[in-house]
Design a protein around this motif. Structure first.
Motif, PDB file in Angstrom:
ATOM      1  N   ILE A 193       0.821  -1.211   0.000  1.00  0.00           N
ATOM      2  CA  ILE A 193       0.000   0.000   0.000  1.00  0.00           C
ATOM      3  C   ILE A 193       0.858   1.266   0.000  1.00  0.00           C
ATOM      4  O   ILE A 193       0.547   2.248  -0.671  1.00  0.00           O
ATOM      5  N   ALA A 194       1.948   1.231   0.745  1.00  0.00           N
ATOM      6  CA  ALA A 194       2.826   2.410   0.836  1.00  0.00           C
ATOM      7  C   ALA A 194       3.339   2.830  -0.531  1.00  0.00           C
ATOM      8  O   ALA A 194       3.455   4.026  -0.828  1.00  0.00           O
ATOM      9  N   GLY A 195       3.647   1.852  -1.386  1.00  0.00           N
ATOM     10  CA  GLY A 195       4.122   2.156  -2.732  1.00  0.00           C
ATOM     11  C   GLY A 195       3.056   2.852  -3.562  1.00  0.00           C
ATOM     12  O   GLY A 195       3.354   3.812  -4.303  1.00  0.00           O
ATOM     13  N   PHE A 196       1.811   2.413  -3.448  1.00  0.00           N
ATOM     14  CA  PHE A 196       0.706   3.046  -4.169  1.00  0.00           C
ATOM     15  C   PHE A 196       0.507   4.481  -3.675  1.00  0.00           C
ATOM     16  O   PHE A 196       0.278   5.391  -4.470  1.00  0.00           O
ATOM     17  N   GLU A 197       0.612   4.663  -2.367  1.00  0.00           N
ATOM     18  CA  GLU A 197       0.428   6.008  -1.799  1.00  0.00           C
ATOM     19  C   GLU A 197       1.510   6.969  -2.291  1.00  0.00           C
ATOM     20  O   GLU A 197       1.224   8.105  -2.695  1.00  0.00           O
ATOM     21  N   LYS A 198       2.747   6.493  -2.267  1.00  0.00           N
ATOM     22  CA  LYS A 198       3.870   7.348  -2.666  1.00  0.00           C
ATOM     23  C   LYS A 198       3.829   7.671  -4.151  1.00  0.00           C
ATOM     24  O   LYS A 198       4.002   8.832  -4.566  1.00  0.00           O
ATOM     25  N   GLU A 199       3.579   6.665  -4.986  1.00  0.00           N
ATOM     26  CA  GLU A 199       3.607   6.840  -6.430  1.00  0.00           C
ATOM     27  C   GLU A 199       2.435   7.679  -6.927  1.00  0.00           C
ATOM     28  O   GLU A 199       2.590   8.493  -7.842  1.00  0.00           O
ATOM     29  N   LEU A 200       1.258   7.490  -6.320  1.00  0.00           N
ATOM     30  CA  LEU A 200       0.051   8.136  -6.829  1.00  0.00           C
ATOM     31  C   LEU A 200      -0.359   9.367  -6.030  1.00  0.00           C
ATOM     32  O   LEU A 200      -1.310  10.058  -6.397  1.00  0.00           O
TER      33      LEU A 200
END
Length: 442
Positions: A355-362
């Protein structure tokens, strides 16, 4: 004061068509793109999230730039799916209501090619096509795009794998002196490569609404489940949204079929679409969804392209998408035209770290969705079981003697007593099933 379409240089006939559709205020991508496409001669890249009005952003300038005196194909719009192609066709025909001389055709895969070949014998200004069908028509020498002035790549990030193989063949048929417009919700490296390979050195790029996914109206939530409870948690959520329309995304066709079957068994108003279904079946299910005859659509990512339904209140990611761009397209199906919407992602424990990757990227923030407790899930399952019984058609082929024999078992019970006993029996059996599953799990 907000700009109007005529401030952007849009013609009176097109503004009138927009007015009939009750469209008067341009979106950000429309406000930025339309004047450039109408007045400049450069290639163009437009970045905007799903649901922000990209079709009008390129469609209005295209309609205005068409030379009505000429009868050849002047613009080719490439799209990833037939559903999106026909959505664009419908939009362009609505915009150009007061320009009856303009001729637009959709030539997409999934339906017989002969009627399309026949259609192309008539004068056509704009062609909307899926890459595979366009290549087929080129190979059959059934289409002439050698004088095309404009090439539009819509939802380019959804077409990367298709375009890698076919774009060379399409571009070889196009004149070198043409303008290329690329529209996309995201700009991954593969799209940058497309820009370098197929567009001129002079490219104007604009972006809109890129700080968050789609818009501020989407509420991003996630719920963590064990595999054994995944379907029950989903059905509890769907029961809470009864009467509202939503889309559930699965990774594979097999997963779509399995989930759709489970929803049908539990009497949810649902339908399924994926690439292996015939086009008439996909069209029928999409029609039922658009018209509100079914409330839930279970779909693979590609099959859901072109769904432009305003009243979708939620999206469920039943499987976490592999890439960030896919999440953009999924969540963008809700909260359209300024509405609010929910994007709920169902995760297993080992996926939470992603989830952290989705938050950071988007540039978004996920908040936890409160998972229903065991009692709430049991009660919801019992409610669904009761609905199954209520909606079951009587079997009139059973022997009267047999039915009378069963009736004698219950004849002395009141309606309330019968319901109490049936419910108690259901709950008892349900607990036994859960215990057996837990034993197998261990």
């Amino acid at each position: 004061m907000s700009k109007q379409f005529y401030d952007l240089g849009v013609s009176e006939e097109l503004v009138k068509g927009l007015s009939d559709l009750k469209i008067s205020i341009p979106t950000e991508i429309q406000e930025k793109a339309i004047p450039i496409l109408l007045t400049k001669t450069d290639d163009f890249v437009g970045l905007a999230k799903t649901g922000t009005g990209k079709t009008a952003a390129f469609g209005l300038p295209l309609l205005q730039l068409i030379d009505l005196e000429a009868t050849n194909i002047q613009a080719v719009i490439l799209v990833p799916t037939r559903e999106l192609g026909h959505q664009i066709l419908s939009n362009l025909e609505s915009y150009s209501k007061y320009l009856p001389e303009i001729s637009i055709a959709a030539i997409c895969g999934g339906i017989p090619i002969k009627p399309q070949i026949e259609r192309l014998t008539s004068p056509t200004h704009i062609v909307i096509a899926t890459p595979g069908r366009l290549i087929d028509l080129i190979q059959r020498k059934a289409i002439n795009i050698k004088e095309t002035k404009y090439l539009v790549l819509d939802e380019a990030d959804e077409m990367v794998s298709i375009l890698k193989e076919g774009l060379d063949e399409i571009v070889a048929e196009l004149p070198k002196k043409r303008r290329t417009f690329l529209f996309s919700a995201t700009m991954p490296g593969t799209i940058k490569q497309l820009v370098q390979n197929y567009m001129s050195k002079h490219v104007t790029e604009v972006s809109a609404n890129m700080e968050t996914v789609g818009n501020q109206g989407i509420d991003h939530q996630f719920v963590v489940v064990d595999p054994i409870e995944k379907l029950d948690v989903l059905m509890h959520f769907l029961s809470s949204k009864e009467g509202e329309r939503g889309i559930i995304f699965c990774k594979t066709k097999a997963a779509v079929n399995k989930l759709a079957k489970n929803l049908a068994i539990n009497r949810f108003s649902s339908g399924a679409i994926h690439g292996s279904l015939t086009q008439p079946i996909r069209d029928r299910i999409m029609g039922q969804f658009r018209e509100g005859h079914i409330n839930i659509l279970v779909a693979t990512d590609l099959a859901a392209r072109g769904i432009d339904v305003q009243a979708i209140s939620y999206v469920v990611n039943y499987h976490l998408p592999d890439v960030y761009e896919t999440y953009v397209h999924r969540s963008g199906r809700t909260a359209r035209a300024g509405a609010k919407g929910l994007s709920l992602t169902v995760l297993q424990k080992e996926e939470v770290g992603e989830i952290a990757g989705f938050e950071k990227e988007l540039g978004i923030k996920f908040i936890p969705f409160k998972k229903p407790d065991a009692i709430s899930i049991d009660e919801n399952n019992a409610f669904l079981w009761a609905k199954q019984i209520f909606k079951t058609k009587p079997n009139h082929e059973l022997a009267i003697e047999f039915k009378d024999r069963i009736k004698t078992v219950f004849h002395h019970l009141t309606k309330d007593e019968l319901i109490e006993k049936m419910l108690a029996n259901y709950m008892l059996q349900n607990k036994e099933v859960i215990v057996n599953k837990e034993v197998k799990k261990k």
